[in-house]
Write an enzyme that holds these catalytic residues in place. Structure first.
Site, PDB file in Angstrom:
ATOM      1  CB  SER A 140      -0.858  -0.015   1.269  1.00 58.87           C
ATOM      2  OG  SER A 140      -1.454   1.239   1.487  1.00 58.87           O
ATOM      3  CE1 TYR A 171      -3.729  -2.506   5.861  1.00 61.13           C
ATOM      4  CE2 TYR A 171      -3.283  -0.209   5.320  1.00 61.13           C
ATOM      5  CZ  TYR A 171      -3.563  -1.502   4.918  1.00 61.13           C
ATOM      6  OH  TYR A 171      -3.653  -1.797   3.585  1.00 61.13           O
ATOM      7  CE  LYS A 210      -1.335  -4.679   3.843  1.00 61.29           C
ATOM      8  NZ  LYS A 210      -1.583  -5.844   2.993  1.00 61.29           N
TER       9      LYS A 210
HETATM   10  P1  NAD Z   1     -10.965  -6.771   1.489  1.00 65.59           P
HETATM   11  O1  NAD Z   1     -11.196  -6.740   2.954  1.00 65.59           O
HETATM   12  O2  NAD Z   1     -12.128  -6.540   0.599  1.00 65.59           O
HETATM   13  O3  NAD Z   1     -10.281  -8.159   1.063  1.00 65.59           O
HETATM   14  C1  NAD Z   1      -9.504  -8.932   1.954  1.00 65.59           C
HETATM   15  C2  NAD Z   1     -10.072 -10.332   1.944  1.00 65.59           C
HETATM   16  O4  NAD Z   1      -9.293 -11.135   2.834  1.00 65.59           O
HETATM   17  C3  NAD Z   1     -11.528 -10.389   2.440  1.00 65.59           C
HETATM   18  O5  NAD Z   1     -12.310 -11.114   1.520  1.00 65.59           O
HETATM   19  C4  NAD Z   1     -11.438 -11.102   3.787  1.00 65.59           C
HETATM   20  O6  NAD Z   1     -12.594 -11.884   4.037  1.00 65.59           O
HETATM   21  C5  NAD Z   1     -10.174 -11.927   3.607  1.00 65.59           C
HETATM   22  N1  NAD Z   1      -9.479 -12.221   4.862  1.00 65.59           N
HETATM   23  C6  NAD Z   1      -9.232 -11.377   5.892  1.00 65.59           C
HETATM   24  N2  NAD Z   1      -8.566 -12.023   6.861  1.00 65.59           N
HETATM   25  C7  NAD Z   1      -8.388 -13.300   6.423  1.00 65.59           C
HETATM   26  C8  NAD Z   1      -7.767 -14.451   6.979  1.00 65.59           C
HETATM   27  N3  NAD Z   1      -7.206 -14.422   8.199  1.00 65.59           N
HETATM   28  N4  NAD Z   1      -7.751 -15.594   6.254  1.00 65.59           N
HETATM   29  C9  NAD Z   1      -8.341 -15.639   5.028  1.00 65.59           C
HETATM   30  N5  NAD Z   1      -8.947 -14.578   4.456  1.00 65.59           N
HETATM   31  C10 NAD Z   1      -8.959 -13.423   5.145  1.00 65.59           C
HETATM   32  O7  NAD Z   1      -9.796  -5.730   1.186  1.00 65.59           O
HETATM   33  P2  NAD Z   1      -9.229  -5.218  -0.212  1.00 65.59           P
HETATM   34  O8  NAD Z   1      -9.535  -3.780  -0.296  1.00 65.59           O
HETATM   35  O9  NAD Z   1      -9.618  -6.118  -1.301  1.00 65.59           O
HETATM   36  O10 NAD Z   1      -7.672  -5.340   0.083  1.00 65.59           O
HETATM   37  C11 NAD Z   1      -6.897  -6.430  -0.376  1.00 65.59           C
HETATM   38  C12 NAD Z   1      -5.448  -6.196   0.007  1.00 65.59           C
HETATM   39  O11 NAD Z   1      -5.010  -4.957  -0.529  1.00 65.59           O
HETATM   40  C13 NAD Z   1      -5.192  -6.102   1.518  1.00 65.59           C
HETATM   41  O12 NAD Z   1      -3.960  -6.735   1.785  1.00 65.59           O
HETATM   42  C14 NAD Z   1      -5.091  -4.620   1.755  1.00 65.59           C
HETATM   43  O13 NAD Z   1      -4.287  -4.335   2.887  1.00 65.59           O
HETATM   44  C15 NAD Z   1      -4.442  -4.144   0.472  1.00 65.59           C
HETATM   45  N6  NAD Z   1      -4.709  -2.729   0.158  1.00 65.59           N
HETATM   46  C16 NAD Z   1      -6.005  -2.296   0.041  1.00 65.59           C
HETATM   47  C17 NAD Z   1      -6.242  -0.953  -0.257  1.00 65.59           C
HETATM   48  C18 NAD Z   1      -7.643  -0.405  -0.374  1.00 65.59           C
HETATM   49  O14 NAD Z   1      -7.831   0.805  -0.302  1.00 65.59           O
HETATM   50  N7  NAD Z   1      -8.672  -1.219  -0.561  1.00 65.59           N
HETATM   51  C19 NAD Z   1      -5.169  -0.064  -0.438  1.00 65.59           C
HETATM   52  C20 NAD Z   1      -3.879  -0.561  -0.327  1.00 65.59           C
HETATM   53  C21 NAD Z   1      -3.650  -1.901  -0.029  1.00 65.59           C
HETATM   54  C1  UD1 Z   2      -6.665   5.448   4.200  1.00 66.66           C
HETATM   55  C2  UD1 Z   2      -5.778   4.938   5.314  1.00 66.66           C
HETATM   56  C3  UD1 Z   2      -4.598   4.218   4.710  1.00 66.66           C
HETATM   57  C4  UD1 Z   2      -5.081   3.098   3.781  1.00 66.66           C
HETATM   58  C5  UD1 Z   2      -6.017   3.689   2.719  1.00 66.66           C
HETATM   59  C6  UD1 Z   2      -6.599   2.646   1.819  1.00 66.66           C
HETATM   60  C7  UD1 Z   2      -6.043   6.474   7.218  1.00 66.66           C
HETATM   61  C8  UD1 Z   2      -5.404   7.550   8.018  1.00 66.66           C
HETATM   62  N1  UD1 Z   2      -5.334   6.046   6.139  1.00 66.66           N
HETATM   63  O1  UD1 Z   2      -5.924   6.303   3.377  1.00 66.66           O
HETATM   64  O2  UD1 Z   2      -3.798   3.655   5.724  1.00 66.66           O
HETATM   65  O3  UD1 Z   2      -3.982   2.489   3.154  1.00 66.66           O
HETATM   66  O4  UD1 Z   2      -7.094   4.365   3.389  1.00 66.66           O
HETATM   67  O5  UD1 Z   2      -7.421   1.773   2.537  1.00 66.66           O
HETATM   68  O6  UD1 Z   2      -7.105   5.981   7.543  1.00 66.66           O
HETATM   69  N2  UD1 Z   2     -12.060  11.689   3.649  1.00 66.66           N
HETATM   70  C9  UD1 Z   2     -13.031  12.582   4.038  1.00 66.66           C
HETATM   71  N3  UD1 Z   2     -14.174  12.079   4.607  1.00 66.66           N
HETATM   72  C10 UD1 Z   2     -14.391  10.747   4.805  1.00 66.66           C
HETATM   73  C11 UD1 Z   2     -13.387   9.842   4.386  1.00 66.66           C
HETATM   74  C12 UD1 Z   2     -12.229  10.345   3.828  1.00 66.66           C
HETATM   75  O7  UD1 Z   2     -12.883  13.790   3.880  1.00 66.66           O
HETATM   76  O8  UD1 Z   2     -15.443  10.374   5.340  1.00 66.66           O
HETATM   77  C13 UD1 Z   2     -10.837  12.210   3.005  1.00 66.66           C
HETATM   78  C14 UD1 Z   2      -9.542  11.895   3.740  1.00 66.66           C
HETATM   79  O9  UD1 Z   2      -9.239  12.894   4.674  1.00 66.66           O
HETATM   80  C15 UD1 Z   2      -8.549  11.852   2.559  1.00 66.66           C
HETATM   81  C16 UD1 Z   2      -9.382  11.315   1.387  1.00 66.66           C
HETATM   82  O10 UD1 Z   2     -10.746  11.567   1.749  1.00 66.66           O
HETATM   83  O11 UD1 Z   2      -8.126  13.153   2.223  1.00 66.66           O
HETATM   84  C17 UD1 Z   2      -9.210   9.823   1.151  1.00 66.66           C
HETATM   85  O12 UD1 Z   2      -9.431   9.119   2.382  1.00 66.66           O
HETATM   86  P1  UD1 Z   2      -9.439   7.518   2.459  1.00 66.66           P
HETATM   87  O13 UD1 Z   2     -10.363   6.977   1.442  1.00 66.66           O
HETATM   88  O14 UD1 Z   2      -9.676   7.144   3.897  1.00 66.66           O
HETATM   89  O15 UD1 Z   2      -7.961   7.082   2.010  1.00 66.66           O
HETATM   90  P2  UD1 Z   2      -6.519   7.515   2.575  1.00 66.66           P
HETATM   91  O16 UD1 Z   2      -6.610   8.660   3.508  1.00 66.66           O
HETATM   92  O17 UD1 Z   2      -5.630   7.691   1.409  1.00 66.66           O
END
Ligand code: NAD
Ligand code: UD1
Length: 336
Positions: free
Chosen positions: A126, A150, A154
């Site tokens: 991430s 978190y 990572k």
């Molecule tokens: P998500 O929660 O939708 O997907 C994660 C999946 O893992 C879920 O289906 C959950 O049921 C499963 N899971 C959780 N714990 C588990 C366990 N112990 N054993 C087996 N399955 C398990 O999240 P996502 O948004 O699809 O994220 C996927 C990956 O990407 C994660 O590693 C997350 O940290 C990373 N990531 C997500 C974002 C984002 O904004 N969505 C941003 C950066 C990185």
């Molecule tokens: C957040 C997480 C980050 C994670 C990422 C993806 C925090 C501090 N950071 O990042 O660790 O990797 O999500 O899952 O939680 N915002 C609003 N109102 C809301 C929600 C968000 O104004 O109700 C704003 C935030 O201040 C930011 C932007 O929207 O400026 C995006 O927020 P968000 O979607 O939570 O993502 P990140 O802040 O990038």
């Protein structure tokens, strides 16, 4: 022979879209998911989209016995490791759970891969590993840090992968640093579906659009950005899924690991995203300016040039497509 890829967390948001993209690219895929943050009907929906049976193992990625059985049952040629807990705010209250699932989960997976002779891994990292970036857009060479448990997990996982890969010539790892994934599959059958309180921006805006929340709370109107609200690099989840296919293909072809940003290189403010979502919905969605969120930063935007040079990856879809596809998914889900 078709290569079989294990997707841990493959029923989740990014995993399910990547499943579709991998199948479309000719890979076979098997899902391991405990459904702690996924709907039970995701596999059925994946069958509708792909037109083929979907193989799912329900269970925990930390379960060594289950992992051994999965590797014994399928000839797994590579793993994409999505399974993790991902809510930054929650991680502050439950650090041990985050360390256990995210870090112990990775260690259990690496042990199972080694025992099975599987040496190709794509890891979901991430932009959170950049902490508060000093240089924008952020290159992969930027110093790493973290602002919450978190982010710590990572970064710890990236470092564990570096140590283990350095000692094992048979292991090649792709580290993909996602920026802010939004949007849904064009079918509107799968998308982002938070099981509880929506922490991220677009899921919260969707709740406002559905009438479940009165207004978006904009976390700070006095950031040093063009309109005073936070700027992020939002990337369509289908573009992100395609990035995994390109990354995996390169990993398999070269046998060499890589670390790349997956973003667009363009930043949008909170108010710009709200305007885009309002266009998708067809009416102006309300907001109020609220205090800044602890741990937030003004701006995070990817330098996407390494992903372009190494993988030929360029994000194609813009914010209007992201918001329209999110709204199509969310409104359809709500009307069922
Ligand atoms: P998500 O929660 O939708 O997907 C994660 C999946 O893992 C879920 O289906 C959950 O049921 C499963 N899971 C959780 N714990 C588990 C366990 N112990 N054993 C087996 N399955 C398990 O999240 P996502 O948004 O699809 O994220 C996927 C990956 O990407 C994660 O590693 C997350 O940290 C990373 N990531 C997500 C974002 C984002 O904004 N969505 C941003 C950066 C990185
Ligand atoms: C957040 C997480 C980050 C994670 C990422 C993806 C925090 C501090 N950071 O990042 O660790 O990797 O999500 O899952 O939680 N915002 C609003 N109102 C809301 C929600 C968000 O104004 O109700 C704003 C935030 O201040 C930011 C932007 O929207 O400026 C995006 O927020 P968000 O979607 O939570 O993502 P990140 O802040 O990038």
């Amino acid at each position: 022979m078709t290569l079989t890829v294990l997707l841990t967390g493959g029923a989740g948001y990014i995993g399910s879209h990547t499943f579709v993209a991998l199948r479309a690219a000719g890979y076979d895929a098997v899902i391991l998911d405990d459904f702690s943050n996924a709907r039970q009907d995701v596999p059925d929906r994946l069958e509708v989209i792909t037109g083929a049976p979907v193989r799912v193992h329900r269970g925990d990625v930390r379960d060594a016995g289950l992992l051994a059985r999965i590797f014994a049952e399928h000839r797994i040629g590579a793993v994409v490791h999505f399974a993790a807990l991902k809510a930054a705010g929650e991680s502050v209250r439950r650090p041990l759970d985050y360390i256990d699932v995210n870090v112990t989960g990775l260690v259990a997976l690496l042990k199972a891969m080694r025992a099975a002779g599987c040496g190709r891994l794509v890891f979901s990292s991430s932009a959170t590993v950049y902490g508060t970036p000093e240089v924008l857009p952020v290159p992969e060479t930027a110093p790493r840090g973290y602002a919450n448990p978190y982010g710590f997990t990572k970064l710890a996982c990236e470092q564990i992968l570096e140590q283990v890969a350095a000692a094992d010539p048979g292991l090649a790892v792709a580290v993909l640093r996602y920026f802010n994934p939004v949007g849904a599959h064009a079918s509107a059958l799968i998308g982002e579906d938070p099981q509880d309180f929506p922490n991220n921006l677009v899921p919260y805006i969707a709740e406002v659009a559905l009438g479940r929340r009165p207004a978006l709370n904009v976390f700070g109107g006095d950031w040093p950005t063009r309109d005073g609200t936070g700027v992020r690099d939002y990337i369509h989840v289908e573009d992100l899924a395609r990035g995994h296919v390109l990354s995996l293909t390169r990993l398999l072809e070269t046998g060499e690991g890589h670390t790349v940003n997956l973003g667009t290189g363009r930043g949008y403010s909170v108010l710009e995203m709200l305007a885009a979502y309002s266009r998708a919905v067809g009416r102006e969605l309300p907001h109020v300016i609220a205090p800044r969120r602890p741990g937030d930063v003004a701006e995070v935007v990817a330098d996407p040039s390494r992903a372009a040079a190494l993988l030929g990856f360029r994000a194609e879809k813009g914010v209007d497509e992201m918001c329209a596809s999110s709204w199509a998914f969310v409104s359809r889900r709500a009307n069922r």
